[in-house]
Structure formats: structure tokens, C-alpha cells
Design a protein around this motif. Structure first.
Motif, PDB file in Angstrom:
ATOM      1  N   MET A   1     -80.966 -23.454  37.429  1.00  0.00           N
ATOM      2  CA  MET A   1     -80.222 -23.879  38.615  1.00  0.00           C
ATOM      3  C   MET A   1     -80.272 -25.404  38.702  1.00  0.00           C
ATOM      4  O   MET A   1     -81.302 -26.018  38.453  1.00  0.00           O
ATOM      5  N   LEU A  16     -80.160 -25.985  45.420  1.00  0.00           N
ATOM      6  CA  LEU A  16     -80.095 -25.541  44.028  1.00  0.00           C
ATOM      7  C   LEU A  16     -78.807 -24.757  43.845  1.00  0.00           C
ATOM      8  O   LEU A  16     -78.461 -23.919  44.678  1.00  0.00           O
ATOM      9  N   SER A  18     -76.353 -22.461  41.138  1.00  0.00           N
ATOM     10  CA  SER A  18     -76.039 -21.781  39.887  1.00  0.00           C
ATOM     11  C   SER A  18     -74.527 -21.602  39.827  1.00  0.00           C
ATOM     12  O   SER A  18     -73.897 -21.319  40.838  1.00  0.00           O
ATOM     13  N   MET A  37     -85.664 -21.646  45.894  1.00  0.00           N
ATOM     14  CA  MET A  37     -86.046 -20.834  44.734  1.00  0.00           C
ATOM     15  C   MET A  37     -86.174 -19.356  45.067  1.00  0.00           C
ATOM     16  O   MET A  37     -86.241 -18.524  44.167  1.00  0.00           O
ATOM     17  N   ALA A  40     -83.444 -17.091  43.211  1.00  0.00           N
ATOM     18  CA  ALA A  40     -83.214 -17.165  41.766  1.00  0.00           C
ATOM     19  C   ALA A  40     -82.708 -15.847  41.193  1.00  0.00           C
ATOM     20  O   ALA A  40     -81.769 -15.826  40.383  1.00  0.00           O
ATOM     21  N   ARG A  44     -78.967 -15.020  39.499  1.00  0.00           N
ATOM     22  CA  ARG A  44     -78.822 -14.472  38.151  1.00  0.00           C
ATOM     23  C   ARG A  44     -77.992 -13.192  38.142  1.00  0.00           C
ATOM     24  O   ARG A  44     -77.335 -12.878  37.142  1.00  0.00           O
ATOM     25  N   ASP A 175     -90.122 -15.152  38.057  1.00  0.00           N
ATOM     26  CA  ASP A 175     -89.431 -15.760  39.187  1.00  0.00           C
ATOM     27  C   ASP A 175     -90.409 -16.152  40.287  1.00  0.00           C
ATOM     28  O   ASP A 175     -90.291 -17.233  40.881  1.00  0.00           O
ATOM     29  N   TYR A 179     -91.246 -19.815  41.639  1.00  0.00           N
ATOM     30  CA  TYR A 179     -91.122 -20.085  43.076  1.00  0.00           C
ATOM     31  C   TYR A 179     -92.368 -20.793  43.600  1.00  0.00           C
ATOM     32  O   TYR A 179     -92.270 -21.799  44.326  1.00  0.00           O
ATOM     33  N   TYR A 182     -92.620 -24.365  42.267  1.00  0.00           N
ATOM     34  CA  TYR A 182     -91.632 -25.230  42.913  1.00  0.00           C
ATOM     35  C   TYR A 182     -92.150 -25.722  44.263  1.00  0.00           C
ATOM     36  O   TYR A 182     -91.844 -26.842  44.693  1.00  0.00           O
ATOM     37  N   THR A 271     -86.461 -10.762  45.256  1.00  0.00           N
ATOM     38  CA  THR A 271     -86.956 -11.047  43.906  1.00  0.00           C
ATOM     39  C   THR A 271     -86.944  -9.851  42.975  1.00  0.00           C
ATOM     40  O   THR A 271     -86.962 -10.032  41.755  1.00  0.00           O
TER      41      THR A 271
END
Length: 285
Positions: A1, A16, A18, A37, A40, A44, A175, A179, A182, A271
Motif C-alpha cells: 500500500m 494508505l 491500494s 493498516m 490490509a 487485498r 497482516d 499492523y 506500523y 483481518t
């Protein structure tokens, strides 16, 4: 991202992204102690051509230097700025506290969004009549605020706090590791969360004293809205943050459509790959 900056009068708000932004865009807001995050796995799972723009809300992530005041009105303003920067109506999503911010944004400026998706949040949580908001805040968010003020010797030690959390331990993944890393900042010996404790306290208090306002937002919605909710709560326990009677109360009063996402909790609804796929199905419908 990729990192993206959203212009605000106080300086850039970090996000972020994508995708390239050329097709449909999902604008996402995270939970009260979380970050961009969080999304994520959802990013995806989006189909080709879709973009996800996940904000670091002010006081969190790479937006932790932006000043207050905080609260749902302020976060709603930031979401509106991000939508305007995209330049066309977007799908608006929010999880946990981010659902309340997204709800406020959609209620105030519905023309910026094509639909609203609330993820395990957004419904007014019952507060006992006459309760002291600060006492409720301490009982619900006190431990989290204490953690935010702690320091750790290494980044790995900080990640271990998440790795052993009862809602995350059984579902630990790359992930979740990314996270947690981050969120970590500081020099060795003084690693801490990027989240500003004062932002969490202010936002938590706003949710408590403004519960009735969230109900008004729900009843006044003028765009399609869905709720996806988890059967288990913040510590992996049943019932979830939004018990079935509460969900039924609000779906009976409004046009909100609700769907229980199986086999997840307040965090893994974002998640877990199967839960993320369920969210994407609604976002893109």
C-alpha cells in the motif's frame, strides 16, 4: 500500500492506498486505537480496478502529529476532505470508532458517498442514565489508554503485546504483525504506540456523550447503508460489541441492512481472509 497525503488546514493527513485510484474507490476509517493498516486484508480482497484509501485518523498512525480537537465531527470533516480529494463519490466504510465517524460524515454530506458500510460499529451503545461519562470512559478505555502510555525495550516486545492478546493470539498472521509494527515508534528502550492517548480519551468521551446524536445520524441517512457485525467482542468473547437485540432495534427503526459475519471477533472481522471477503462483497455490491 502506498502513502498518500490528504490536505487539511492543520497539515497533511496520512493515508494508505491500494490501487491506482482510477476505478471505484473505498474510503475507510479505522478503530479508536488502530490505524490505516487495519484494512490490509480488505484491500487485498478487493477486485481488480478497485482502490482502497484508508486514513490514519488524526492522533493515530502517521497522522499522530495533527492536533485536536478530536471527536466524530472532526473525523467526519477529514473524511469529507479525503472524498473531495478523490474528486468523485466514493464508498464509505468505517470499523469500530471509524464506523461512527463514517456515519457522521455520511449524514452530513451524503452527496460525497455512494453507500455506507459500517463494520462492527456505528450503532449507539446504551449508556446508563445519569452515568458519569468519565467513569464510563475509565471502565471501557482506561486499560487501552494506559497501554498507550507504556514504553517497551524493543519493537518485538511491543509486537508481543498484540501477539498474546486474547482476541488475536489464535489468529496471528503476517497482516497482524505488520499492523503492530506500523504502530510502533521510538528509539530502542522507549518503543511505544503512535496513537496519542489524548485523542483516544477525547474520542471515547465524545462517543459516550454523543450516543443520541449517532441515533439521529442513523435515522437521517439518505444513502444505502449496511452493517456487518461480529459474533465475538474485543477479547474474543461472546456476545459481540453489537449484540443481536441492539442490531434488531436499529434495523427495525431505519433502512439499515445488517449481516452477521461468522467466526470472527471485533478485530478479526477485518483481518481474517473469509471475513474480509464478506466485507468486500458488500462494499462492491
Amino acid at each position: 500500500m502506498d502513502s498518500v497525503q490528504i490536505s487539511t488546514p492543520d497539515g497533511p493527513l496520512h493515508a494508505l492506498r491500494s490501487g491506482d485510484g482510477g476505478g471505484p474507490v473505498v474510503l475507510a476509517a479505522h478503530g479508536i486505537t488502530a490505524s490505516a493498516m487495519s484494512f490490509a486484508a480488505v484491500a487485498r480482497a478487493l477486485p481488480a480496478g478497485w482502490t482502497l484509501l484508508a486514513l490514519d485518523l488524526r492522533g493515530r498512525g502517521r497522522s499522530n502529529g495533527l492536533p485536536g480537537p478530536y471527536g466524530m465531527d472532526r473525523h467526519a470533516d477529514d473524511l469529507a476532505r479525503a472524498a473531495r480529494q478523490v474528486g468523485r463519490p466514493v464508498v464509505l466504510a468505517g470499523q469500530s470508532m471509524g464506523a461512527y465517524a463514517a456515519l457522521r460524515a455520511a449524514a452530513r454530506e451524503p452527496g460525497l458517498y455512494t453507500r455506507l458500510v459500517l463494520i462492527d460499529g456505528g450503532l449507539p451503545l446504551p449508556v446508563p442514565a445519569g452515568a458519569d461519562p468519565d467513569a464510563v470512559l475509565e471502565a471501557t478505555l482506561g486499560p487501552a489508554i494506559t497501554r498507550l502510555r507504556m514504553t517497551f525495550p524493543t519493537e518485538d516486545a511491543y509486537v508481543d503485546v498484540f501477539r498474546h492478546h486474547p482476541a488475536l493470539a489464535a489468529d496471528w498472521s503476517d497482516d497482524l504483525d505488520a499492523y503492530a509494527r506500523y504502530d510502533a515508534t521510538g528509539e530502542p528502550g522507549e518503543i511505544r504506540s503512535r496513537v496519542a492517548p489524548d485523542a483516544v480519551a477525547a474520542d471515547g468521551r465524545d462517543l459516550i456523550v454523543g450516543a443520541a446524536t449517532s441515533g439521529d445520524d442513523l435515522r437521517g441517512l439518505r444513502l444505502p447503508a449496511d452493517l456487518l457485525y461480529a459474533p465475538r467482542g474485543m477479547f474474543g468473547q461472546e456476545p459481540g460489541m453489537l449484540p443481536q437485540p441492539l442490531v434488531e432495534h436499529w434495523t427495525a427503526q431505519t433502512a439499515l441492512r445488517a449481516e452477521l459475519v461468522p467466526d470472527c471477533n471485533h478485530y478479526t472481522i477485518l483481518t481474517d481472509p473469509a471475513a474480509a471477503a464478506a466485507i468486500v462483497r458488500v462494499l462492491t455490491s
